[in-house]
Design a protein around this motif. Structure first.
Motif, PDB file in Angstrom:
ATOM      1  N   LYS A 237     -11.051 -14.419  21.650  1.00  0.00           N
ATOM      2  CA  LYS A 237     -10.788 -13.343  19.861  1.00  0.00           C
ATOM      3  C   LYS A 237      -9.066 -12.649  20.527  1.00  0.00           C
ATOM      4  CE  LYS A 237     -14.779 -13.498  18.340  1.00  0.00           C
ATOM      5  NZ  LYS A 237     -16.543 -12.804  16.890  1.00  0.00           N
ATOM      6  N   GLY A 238      -9.499 -12.177  21.920  1.00  0.00           N
ATOM      7  CA  GLY A 238      -8.170 -11.798  22.021  1.00  0.00           C
ATOM      8  C   GLY A 238      -6.608 -12.184  22.526  1.00  0.00           C
ATOM      9  N   LEU A 239      -7.180 -13.367  22.758  1.00  0.00           N
ATOM     10  CA  LEU A 239      -6.093 -14.127  22.639  1.00  0.00           C
ATOM     11  C   LEU A 239      -5.090 -14.954  20.832  1.00  0.00           C
ATOM     12  CD1 LEU A 239      -6.585 -16.969  25.274  1.00  0.00           C
ATOM     13  CD2 LEU A 239      -5.280 -14.660  26.186  1.00  0.00           C
ATOM     14  N   ASP A 240      -6.660 -14.827  20.574  1.00  0.00           N
ATOM     15  CA  ASP A 240      -6.427 -15.772  19.129  1.00  0.00           C
ATOM     16  C   ASP A 240      -5.296 -14.365  18.545  1.00  0.00           C
ATOM     17  OD1 ASP A 240      -7.706 -17.983  19.474  1.00  0.00           O
ATOM     18  OD2 ASP A 240      -9.395 -17.133  18.632  1.00  0.00           O
ATOM     19  N   GLN A 241      -6.217 -13.235  18.505  1.00  0.00           N
ATOM     20  CA  GLN A 241      -5.672 -11.561  17.655  1.00  0.00           C
ATOM     21  C   GLN A 241      -4.456 -11.599  18.467  1.00  0.00           C
ATOM     22  OE1 GLN A 241      -7.908  -7.546  19.308  1.00  0.00           O
ATOM     23  NE2 GLN A 241      -6.316  -7.466  19.928  1.00  0.00           N
ATOM     24  N   PHE A 242      -3.861 -11.551  19.603  1.00  0.00           N
ATOM     25  CA  PHE A 242      -2.493 -11.902  20.161  1.00  0.00           C
ATOM     26  C   PHE A 242      -1.204 -12.909  19.860  1.00  0.00           C
ATOM     27  CE2 PHE A 242       0.554 -13.418  23.258  1.00  0.00           C
ATOM     28  CZ  PHE A 242       1.476 -11.832  22.822  1.00  0.00           C
ATOM     29  N   GLU A 243      -2.063 -14.110  19.210  1.00  0.00           N
ATOM     30  CA  GLU A 243      -0.939 -14.966  18.575  1.00  0.00           C
ATOM     31  C   GLU A 243      -1.128 -14.511  16.903  1.00  0.00           C
ATOM     32  OE1 GLU A 243      -0.749 -19.651  18.599  1.00  0.00           O
ATOM     33  OE2 GLU A 243      -2.575 -18.787  19.235  1.00  0.00           O
ATOM     34  N   ALA A 244      -2.034 -13.983  16.308  1.00  0.00           N
ATOM     35  CA  ALA A 244      -2.034 -13.970  15.096  1.00  0.00           C
ATOM     36  C   ALA A 244      -0.601 -12.891  14.766  1.00  0.00           C
ATOM     37  CB  ALA A 244      -3.143 -13.971  13.880  1.00  0.00           C
ATOM     38  N   ASN A 245      -0.751 -11.908  15.915  1.00  0.00           N
ATOM     39  CA  ASN A 245      -0.183 -10.621  15.147  1.00  0.00           C
ATOM     40  C   ASN A 245       1.266 -10.786  15.721  1.00  0.00           C
ATOM     41  OD1 ASN A 245      -2.239  -9.168  14.191  1.00  0.00           O
ATOM     42  ND2 ASN A 245      -2.772  -8.651  16.358  1.00  0.00           N
ATOM     43  N   LEU A 246       1.510 -11.906  16.883  1.00  0.00           N
ATOM     44  CA  LEU A 246       2.850 -11.997  16.766  1.00  0.00           C
ATOM     45  C   LEU A 246       4.086 -12.743  16.400  1.00  0.00           C
ATOM     46  CD1 LEU A 246       5.069 -12.251  19.483  1.00  0.00           C
ATOM     47  CD2 LEU A 246       3.868 -13.766  20.695  1.00  0.00           C
ATOM     48  N   THR A 247       2.444 -13.726  15.790  1.00  0.00           N
ATOM     49  CA  THR A 247       3.392 -14.943  14.728  1.00  0.00           C
ATOM     50  C   THR A 247       3.544 -14.523  13.588  1.00  0.00           C
ATOM     51  OG1 THR A 247       1.610 -17.017  15.157  1.00  0.00           O
ATOM     52  CG2 THR A 247       2.936 -16.775  13.402  1.00  0.00           C
ATOM     53  N   TYR A 248       3.139 -13.118  12.917  1.00  0.00           N
ATOM     54  CA  TYR A 248       3.388 -12.289  12.344  1.00  0.00           C
ATOM     55  C   TYR A 248       4.824 -12.173  12.064  1.00  0.00           C
ATOM     56  CZ  TYR A 248       3.980  -8.654   8.170  1.00  0.00           C
ATOM     57  OH  TYR A 248       4.063  -8.514   6.875  1.00  0.00           O
ATOM     58  N   ALA A 249       4.470 -10.858  13.230  1.00  0.00           N
ATOM     59  CA  ALA A 249       6.469 -10.041  13.558  1.00  0.00           C
ATOM     60  C   ALA A 249       7.257 -10.972  13.858  1.00  0.00           C
ATOM     61  CB  ALA A 249       5.520  -9.532  14.275  1.00  0.00           C
ATOM     62  N   LEU A 250       7.066 -12.182  14.793  1.00  0.00           N
ATOM     63  CA  LEU A 250       8.453 -12.888  14.690  1.00  0.00           C
ATOM     64  C   LEU A 250       8.256 -13.519  13.415  1.00  0.00           C
ATOM     65  CD1 LEU A 250       8.194 -14.428  18.270  1.00  0.00           C
ATOM     66  CD2 LEU A 250       8.973 -12.814  17.532  1.00  0.00           C
ATOM     67  N   LYS A 251       7.700 -13.647  12.373  1.00  0.00           N
ATOM     68  CA  LYS A 251       8.008 -14.404  10.900  1.00  0.00           C
ATOM     69  C   LYS A 251       8.713 -13.902  10.275  1.00  0.00           C
ATOM     70  CE  LYS A 251       5.015 -16.629   9.033  1.00  0.00           C
ATOM     71  NZ  LYS A 251       3.580 -17.627   8.294  1.00  0.00           N
ATOM     72  N   VAL A 252       8.461 -12.041  10.277  1.00  0.00           N
ATOM     73  CA  VAL A 252       9.439 -10.646   9.427  1.00  0.00           C
ATOM     74  C   VAL A 252      10.536 -10.356  10.250  1.00  0.00           C
ATOM     75  CG1 VAL A 252       9.194  -8.965   9.118  1.00  0.00           C
ATOM     76  CG2 VAL A 252       6.834  -9.894   8.915  1.00  0.00           C
ATOM     77  N   PHE A 253      10.717 -11.067  11.364  1.00  0.00           N
ATOM     78  CA  PHE A 253      12.198 -11.158  12.361  1.00  0.00           C
ATOM     79  C   PHE A 253      13.144 -11.867  11.892  1.00  0.00           C
ATOM     80  CE2 PHE A 253       9.154  -7.666  15.114  1.00  0.00           C
ATOM     81  CZ  PHE A 253       9.774  -7.274  14.762  1.00  0.00           C
ATOM     82  N   SER A 254      12.434 -13.500  11.964  1.00  0.00           N
ATOM     83  CA  SER A 254      13.388 -14.799  11.459  1.00  0.00           C
ATOM     84  C   SER A 254      13.781 -14.960  10.440  1.00  0.00           C
ATOM     85  CB  SER A 254      11.879 -15.623  11.876  1.00  0.00           C
ATOM     86  OG  SER A 254      12.779 -16.760  12.044  1.00  0.00           O
TER      87      SER A 254
END
Length: 668
Positions: A237-254
């Motif tokens: 769950k910790g890894l899933d949380q990290f991947e979901a949040n990082l994906t969203y943030a990088l999508k915004v920046f990209s």
């Protein structure tokens, strides 16, 4: 009948809308009354032209006021002009420099290096980092960061996915559903929700943390689940949380075309035993512990190795077994084997303060997908470590880098940025001459003191061996005051600067002045102070850079006059000319035009007397010019040279008399 249905529909609409309208009205009223906290990422600063990082923004993530931490308060220009290069750093305690002050952390070092290398740019490195945050901060900050038009975003995050604020194993938790946690963060920004929280606390519905809890360190207060086994449901769950949040943030920046560098996680392998070791099969726990306890120094290295191999075959999840095999292999010179087992020990440490390698693997994958740049710190740290194994040479405890580690991180970023920012053929020379970040002794000792205090408590529990009473140096006394929060960093630096200045140690005083100037890059008097001291010890290029910053932020006639006078006093006539031109453009005083004529003539005459035979007029003219400039010593040198050749030179004798009169007046 038809009218009745219309009325019924109207009542339903009112019934639905009324609570919403009441909520909106209450929120507006609370905002108008300035109730509660403004939890915007950026707020207005006391200086009109600047915004600042909100020091209270951590309250978005920390459910308990007692645990909330303070933001950096970094300033950034409200209006970003073309010469500004803006870097924003989102990170955890490492990016804040813990256990040192944030002023020596890699973001501040990066700002210093970029400013020195690119003096024509105005470098902003805005540190948004907070102790104990995790990828939820990336998710929540992304859109607000984009609004500030950054040229680059640096991410340094990954260690706090389990015990950081809102982490899956944290006491500050809103559940394991990322969607619910994100909604909770949004709601906490509302004044109405803050009012309800306050009421719940006052009524005892939400209890305060008791005093006994508050005596524990933040690390312990934040841990709800002390054991999170490798590969367990909570681990994933910790890894899933990290991947979901990082994906969203990088999508915004990209989508907003903002470049992103992600710094890979690193931690101490060789000198940090696992905090909690558990067998993969509970039935094996007692036997594994007993067999490890029976290992003693009477056994040969080979006997220990064989016994540990058997224990590992019994249960491969017990992290202490891996660590002991790593230590043994390292002692026997089997470095590849040692490195493998140290890494396995970290992965199977059930107390998850160090990020598992899966965090880096996820970050690499997501960065590749959204065009961000993953910068592996692992490789460069291993090159700087004995036998390529990460240990106390670069880390203070389990994961925080020491000063050399921060320098490595800053250099990695600087190298990447300098390739993108602007080609500079002189950069290699500047790297050696200018880019060494000024570290003073107080900052260094302060980090050592805080580390000792940290290691005394859970989960390290290492007793401090207090030395016998001895007289502390000024640096040790100030560092001690900082460590126990009896003195502010600003005041400590001011006292240290005065101490060095009074004893004539201008090189150390300059380190302090530079540290403070870099900490407050928009403060013109601090830039001026560093520049004047740099000029005093003949660090002319560095002085010029600080003077440029001072003038950019405060181009007053008084500042320009002071810079010109300083260069003339240091006999740097050519360096004074650009500032003198700016002074002429700004002032109507004809004396500055006359001074420029004198300087240009002096420079020409000095070139002439070096290459051509002696002419009395040249020497008398040079002496007069230096007299006008106010450099009596240099004026006397030239008139003495003139009178040595022509002792009866009337003009020379008159100039000497005028010089002596001024020298006598100055001494009296």
């Amino acid at each position: 009948m038809k009218k009745g249905k219309q009325k019924e529909r109207l009542f339903k609409i009112i019934a639905v809308c009324l609570p919403v309208l009441l909520f909106v009205g209450l929120e507006a009223a609370l905002s108008w009354a300035d109730f509660g906290r403004d939890l915007s990422l950026f707020v207005r600063s006391p200086e009109v032209a600047f915004d600042m990082v909100n020091p209270e923004v951590s309250h978005r993530f920390y459910l308990s006021e007692e645990n909330a931490v303070t933001g950096t308060g970094d300033y950034l220009k409200k209006v970003k002009s073309p010469e500004i290069y803006r870097v924003m750093v989102i990170g955890e305690s490492t990016a804040l420099g813990f256990p040192y002050s944030q002023h020596v952390a890699f973001p501040n070092r990066l700002r210093y290096q970029l400013q020195m290398a690119y003096p024509d740019k105005v470098i902003e490195v805005i540190n948004l980092s907070l102790t104990g945050i995790n990828s939820y901060a990336l998710y929540d900050f992304a859109k607000e960061v984009v609004e500030k038009d950054p040229d680059l975003v640096v991410l340094s995050i990954g260690h706090n996915e389990y015990y950081g604020a809102l982490g899956v194993g944290s006491t500050s938790n809103l559940g394991n559903s990322p969607a619910l946690v994100r909604m909770g963060i949004k709601l906490r920004k509302l004044k109405t929700v803050q009012l309800l929280e306050g009421m719940a606390k006052a009524l005892g519905i939400r209890k305060r943390m008791d005093k006994e809890d508050l005596q524990e360190n933040l690390m312990k207060r934040m841990v709800a689940k002390q054991e999170i086994p490798y590969g367990s449901k909570l681990f994933r769950k910790g890894l899933d949380q990290f991947e979901a949040n990082l994906t969203y943030a990088l999508k915004v920046f990209s989508s907003n075309k903002v470049p992103v560098y992600f710094l890979g996680t690193i931690s101490n392998e060789r000198n940090q035993p696992p905090f909690i070791s558990r067998a993969g099969i509970e039935a094996n726990q007692a036997e594994v512990e007993q067999r490890i306890t029976l290992l003693n120094d009477d056994l040969t290295l080979d006997q220990k190795a064989n016994e540990l191999k058997e224990i590992l075959s019994l249960d491969s999840c017990f992290s202490k077994t891996h660590f002991m095999i790593g230590e043994l292999a390292f002692a026997m010179g089997e470095n590849n084997k040692a490195r493998h087992h140290f890494q396995r020990a970290k992965e199977h440490d059930n107390l998850r303060f160090r990020a598992p390698e899966a965090i880096n693997q996820i970050a690499q994958k997501v960065c590749l997908k959204y065009g961000a740049r993953f910068l592996s710190l692992d490789e460069v740290f291993r090159k700087a470590s004995p036998d390529g194994i990460l240990g106390r040479e670069l880390f203070l405890e389990h994961l925080h880098p020491n000063l050399e580690g921060h320098q490595i991180m800053a250099k990695v970023l600087f190298t990447e940025i300098s390739e993108d920012l602007m080609p500079n053929p002189q950069l290699k020379e500047k790297l050696t001459n200018l880019l060494d970040f000024p570290i003073n002794k107080v900052d260094s000792i302060f980090g050592e003191y805080v580390t000792m205090m940290l290691r005394e408590n859970w989960p390290f529990n290492e007793p401090i061996s207090l030395p016998q009473e001895f007289e502390k140096s000024m640096e040790e006394a100030l560092a001690g005051g900082l460590a126990v929060k009896q003195i502010s960093w600003d005041l400590a630096m001011e006292k240290l600067y005065r101490h060095y200045h009074e004893y004539g140690d201008y090189a150390e005083a300059l380190k302090v002045a530079e540290s403070v100037a870099n900490a407050y890059p928009y403060n013109a008097p601090l830039q001026m102070k560093a520049g004047l001291l740099a000029l005093r010890i003949e660090a002319e290029e560095k002085a010029t850079l600080y003077f440029q910053k001072a003038i950019y932020h405060s181009p007053t006639e008084e500042n320009l006059k002071r810079i010109v006078e300083s260069y003339l006093k240091a006999e740097k006539l050519e360096a004074a000319l650009p500032h003198l031109d700016a002074l002429i453009a700004q002032s109507r005083d004809p004396r500055f035009e006359s001074l420029k004529v004198v300087i240009l003539e002096t420079l020409a005459l000095e070139n002439k007397v070096e290459d051509e035979p002696f002419e009395a007029d040249d020497y008398s003219r040079l002496s007069l010019n230096y007299l006008k400039i106010g450099n009596l010593e240099r004026a006397k040198e030239y008139v003495d040279s003139l009178l040595a050749v022509q002792p009866d030179n009337t003009q020379g004798l008159q100039i000497l008399s005028a010089i002596n009169e001024r020298l006598e007046a100055r001494s009296s």
